[in-house]
Design a protein around this motif. Structure first.
Motif, PDB file in Angstrom:
ATOM      1  N   ASN A 101       0.850  -1.182   0.000  1.00 61.24           N
ATOM      2  CA  ASN A 101       0.000   0.000   0.000  1.00 61.24           C
ATOM      3  C   ASN A 101       0.893   1.242   0.000  1.00 61.24           C
ATOM      4  N   HIS A 102       0.290   2.418  -0.146  1.00 62.23           N
ATOM      5  CA  HIS A 102       0.995   3.705  -0.080  1.00 62.23           C
ATOM      6  C   HIS A 102       2.102   3.848  -1.120  1.00 62.23           C
ATOM      7  N   GLY A 103       2.000   3.157  -2.220  1.00 62.84           N
ATOM      8  CA  GLY A 103       3.019   3.259  -3.249  1.00 62.84           C
ATOM      9  C   GLY A 103       4.119   2.231  -3.147  1.00 62.84           C
ATOM     10  N   LEU A 104       4.077   1.383  -2.127  1.00 67.10           N
ATOM     11  CA  LEU A 104       5.120   0.373  -1.952  1.00 67.10           C
ATOM     12  C   LEU A 104       5.037  -0.756  -2.977  1.00 67.10           C
ATOM     13  N   GLU A 105       3.964  -0.797  -3.743  1.00 70.96           N
ATOM     14  CA  GLU A 105       3.891  -1.794  -4.805  1.00 70.96           C
ATOM     15  C   GLU A 105       4.950  -1.549  -5.885  1.00 70.96           C
ATOM     16  N   ALA A 106       5.590  -0.357  -5.842  1.00 70.82           N
ATOM     17  CA  ALA A 106       6.644  -0.050  -6.816  1.00 70.82           C
ATOM     18  C   ALA A 106       7.994  -0.646  -6.419  1.00 70.82           C
ATOM     19  N   VAL A 107       8.111  -1.180  -5.213  1.00 69.89           N
ATOM     20  CA  VAL A 107       9.407  -1.663  -4.731  1.00 69.89           C
ATOM     21  C   VAL A 107       9.992  -2.769  -5.614  1.00 69.89           C
ATOM     22  N   PRO A 108       9.235  -3.817  -5.987  1.00 67.29           N
ATOM     23  CA  PRO A 108       9.852  -4.880  -6.788  1.00 67.29           C
ATOM     24  C   PRO A 108      10.463  -4.384  -8.097  1.00 67.29           C
ATOM     25  N   GLU A 109       9.762  -3.504  -8.803  1.00 67.47           N
ATOM     26  CA  GLU A 109      10.293  -3.011 -10.084  1.00 67.47           C
ATOM     27  C   GLU A 109      11.560  -2.199  -9.875  1.00 67.47           C
ATOM     28  N   ILE A 110      11.556  -1.319  -8.865  1.00 64.94           N
ATOM     29  CA  ILE A 110      12.735  -0.496  -8.594  1.00 64.94           C
ATOM     30  C   ILE A 110      13.887  -1.371  -8.111  1.00 64.94           C
ATOM     31  N   ALA A 111      13.592  -2.359  -7.267  1.00 66.90           N
ATOM     32  CA  ALA A 111      14.638  -3.259  -6.766  1.00 66.90           C
ATOM     33  C   ALA A 111      15.233  -4.077  -7.906  1.00 66.90           C
ATOM     34  N   ARG A 112      14.403  -4.509  -8.858  1.00 69.97           N
ATOM     35  CA  ARG A 112      14.918  -5.277  -9.992  1.00 69.97           C
ATOM     36  C   ARG A 112      15.925  -4.460 -10.787  1.00 69.97           C
ATOM     37  N   ALA A 113      15.635  -3.172 -10.976  1.00 72.11           N
ATOM     38  CA  ALA A 113      16.549  -2.313 -11.724  1.00 72.11           C
ATOM     39  C   ALA A 113      17.885  -2.165 -11.006  1.00 72.11           C
TER      40      ALA A 113
END
Length: 592
Positions: free
Chosen positions: A97-109
């Protein structure tokens, strides 16, 4: 006959030279204290330059997961992950929630892996969104999401029954192709072992500081390893992973468990080495300090990060560690403050050498306690109320030191002794306020009485809080120790030097002070018993409470002594101790 010339060391000049000399003497123990507090300490080296995995929550400043409308930007998350790259290659999240769903994509990069968490609470709709999102992310980023953690301490918070929680875990487990687990305090895994059937591996939390029986740092790592071994025996068919282990860098002690940067560094380094030797999977809590947690858990709640809230490392993973790298700055502040506390007496009074020694030592000690107390208050304060309380405590500490030094100089240490000065009683202050005006008293006794009353009441209230609701409360002993010691010193000086009889109509009533002193003394002893003899912060609070209570007791002893001697000892001069009336209105007996 030749007239002897005056010397700068005569009279007032000699007195001030004594003051300056003893001020320099008093600085030595203060500087030693700060050096000792900030000295580098050797700590065991870790086996690696990176920690295995670390809990990641990118909240900053006033951001909080309790803000339903908060949306963290991908740029903010990316900056934080970039900051963690040199520390670890794995992060654990707790929600999508709160935008943390973006973590996997950013971590992959960035070539990092993620233990992806779904937050499970009481609300079904929110739970459904979390579950659907983690399933989608785990399937979209299988090379980045190393595991899915369905729920965090749900059983501890009693927000779902074990069967419902297990059903959610099974649902995610069937929908993804990565391992699925649930994370909770180890005791709750033992209490609800059936949940283990639903997971691929068991994730336990073991925080020696927060145990029901808190462990000191010397026993902390061994305790974590022992808990892991015990849980591995409890679930022999499941891998046991330590999902949270850490140590706070600031906050209150719990029995012998003392927060601190050196202890945090020691715990992290020693646990990394022990985990590698035993083959234990490990995630440390946590990456950054979280200010929002201080509302829930006090000072200690916001200081579990390996990096502080400004994203600066608290300690290196290799080399010696200091509990206070800024000790030189604090020593400088203390030096200036001690001189400021000394100046009013230095400019107006002429004291004996012993008097200047006591006041110079007192100024140095008060300045040191003031810097310690204000610094502790700054890292603890979160709300407007916290800031107001800190300002009140600091103001009372400064006022009590300055006023008591002046009163001691006038009463006992001064070469030009004028009178015995003592605080106006709370009864006189209360009576005056009921009349809607200030007390009819000289300003010094009135000011001393006000500062003592506020400090006594505030310390007694804090003591009651520490007795009945202590878990997340700090021990603000340093700021209260200043008025406690100051008023005890004043009471002792007056007791030694007062030579005045007291008429029956002018005896002060100390009922309010006695009540607060009783609360302080009794409550302080209860705090010591509750916290245990290993908690030196609690013992410091108890010592402060007893000193403050002793100041009131010595005052009362002086009153009784005056009553006993009043019939036989003639009155030389009216004392500010004796009446709420102005000194000019008091009867004055001839000196005999």
């Amino acid at each position: 006959m030749a007239t002897p010339t005056s010397s700068p060391l005569d009279g007032a000049g000699r007195s001030r030279w004594f003051a300056v000399f003893f001020w320099f003497v008093a600085l030595a123990p203060m500087l030693c204290y700060w050096w000792w507090d900030g000295r580098p300490i050797a700590v065991a080296e870790p086996p690696s330059a990176q920690v295995p995995c670390v809990s990641f929550a990118p909240y900053q400043d006033d951001q909080s997961p309790f803000d339903e409308d908060l949306m963290l930007s991908p740029a903010q998350i990316d900056r934080d992950l970039a900051r963690l790259e040199s520390l670890t290659r794995c992060v654990r999240t707790y929600s999508v929630n709160h935008g943390l769903e973006a973590v996997p994509e950013i971590a992959r990069a960035r070539g990092m892996t993620v233990m992806l968490g779904a937050w499970i609470g009481r609300k079904r709709a929110k739970n459904e969104r979390e579950l659907a999102t983690v399933i989608d992310l785990a399937n979209r980023y299988p090379e980045t999401v190393s595991a899915v953690v369905v729920g965090n301490e749900v059983l501890l918070r009693r927000e779902q029954p074990p069967a419902a929680l297990a059903a959610m875990i099974e649902r995610v487990r069937k929908a993804v192709h990565v391992p699925v687990t649930y994370a909770d305090v180890w005791e709750f895994w033992k209490r609800y072992p059936d949940v283990a059937r639903a997971v691929d591996f068991v994730t336990i939390h073991t925080l020696p500081y927060w145990e029901d029986d808190p462990k000191p740092i010397d026993e902390a790592v061994a305790h974590v390893v022992e808990i892991w071994r015990m849980m591995s025996e409890t679930f022999p068919d499941k891998r046991v992973f330590i999902g949270e282990a850490g140590w706070p860098s600031a906050g209150r002690m719990r029995e012998g468990a003392r927060p601190g940067v050196v202890n945090q560094a020691r715990f992290v380094r020693e646990l990394m080495a022990a985990a590698e030797r035993a083959g234990i999977g490990l995630n440390l809590i946590e990456s950054f300090d979280q200010p929002w947690k201080r509302r829930l858990e006090g000072t200690v709640g916001g200081h579990w990060g390996l990096l502080d809230a400004e994203r600066a490392a608290k300690f290196p993973l290799f080399g010696p560690v200091s509990d206070d790298p800024c000790w030189t700055t604090k020593a400088g502040f203390t030096t200036v403050l001690s001189l400021i506390l000394l100046l009013p007496t230095l400019m107006t009074r002429r004291l004996s050498a012993s008097g200047w020694l006591v006041i110079a030592l007192g100024a140095s000690a008060a300045a040191t306690l003031l810097v310690v107390g204000v610094y502790d208050g700054l890292i603890a304060a979160r709300t407007v109320y916290d800031w107001l309380v800190l300002c009140l405590r600091a103001l009372c500490a400064v006022a009590s030191a300055v006023l008591v030094f002046d009163a001691c100089a006038r009463s006992g240490f001064g070469a030009d002794r004028e009178n015995v000065v003592c605080p106006l009683s709370m009864e006189a202050w209360i009576a005056a306020l009921r009349r809607g005006r200030l007390p009819d008293s000289a300003w010094r006794p009135a000011a001393l009485g006000l500062v003592r009353a506020v400090s006594l009441f505030s310390a007694a209230a804090s003591t009651l809080c520490l007795v009945f609701d202590p878990r997340y409360r700090d021990f603000p002993s340093a700021l209260y120790a200043i008025p406690a010691i100051a008023f005890l010193l004043l009471a002792i000086v007056r007791r030694r030097t007062a030579r005045h009889g007291v008429s029956a109509i002018s005896l002060p009533t100390l009922a309010e002070e006695r009540l607060l002193a009783t609360v302080l003394a009794a409550g302080g002893l209860v705090v010591a018993v509750q916290e245990g003899i290993d908690n030196h912060q609690a013992l410091g609070w108890t010592a402060m409470a007893l000193v403050f209570a002793a100041a009131v007791v010595v005052d009362r002893m002086q009153v009784h002594e005056k009553m006993e001697n009043g019939k036989t000892r003639p009155r030389k001069e009216a004392s500010a101790c004796d009446s709420p009336l102005e000194p000019s209105r008091l009867p004055v007996a001839d000196e005999s």
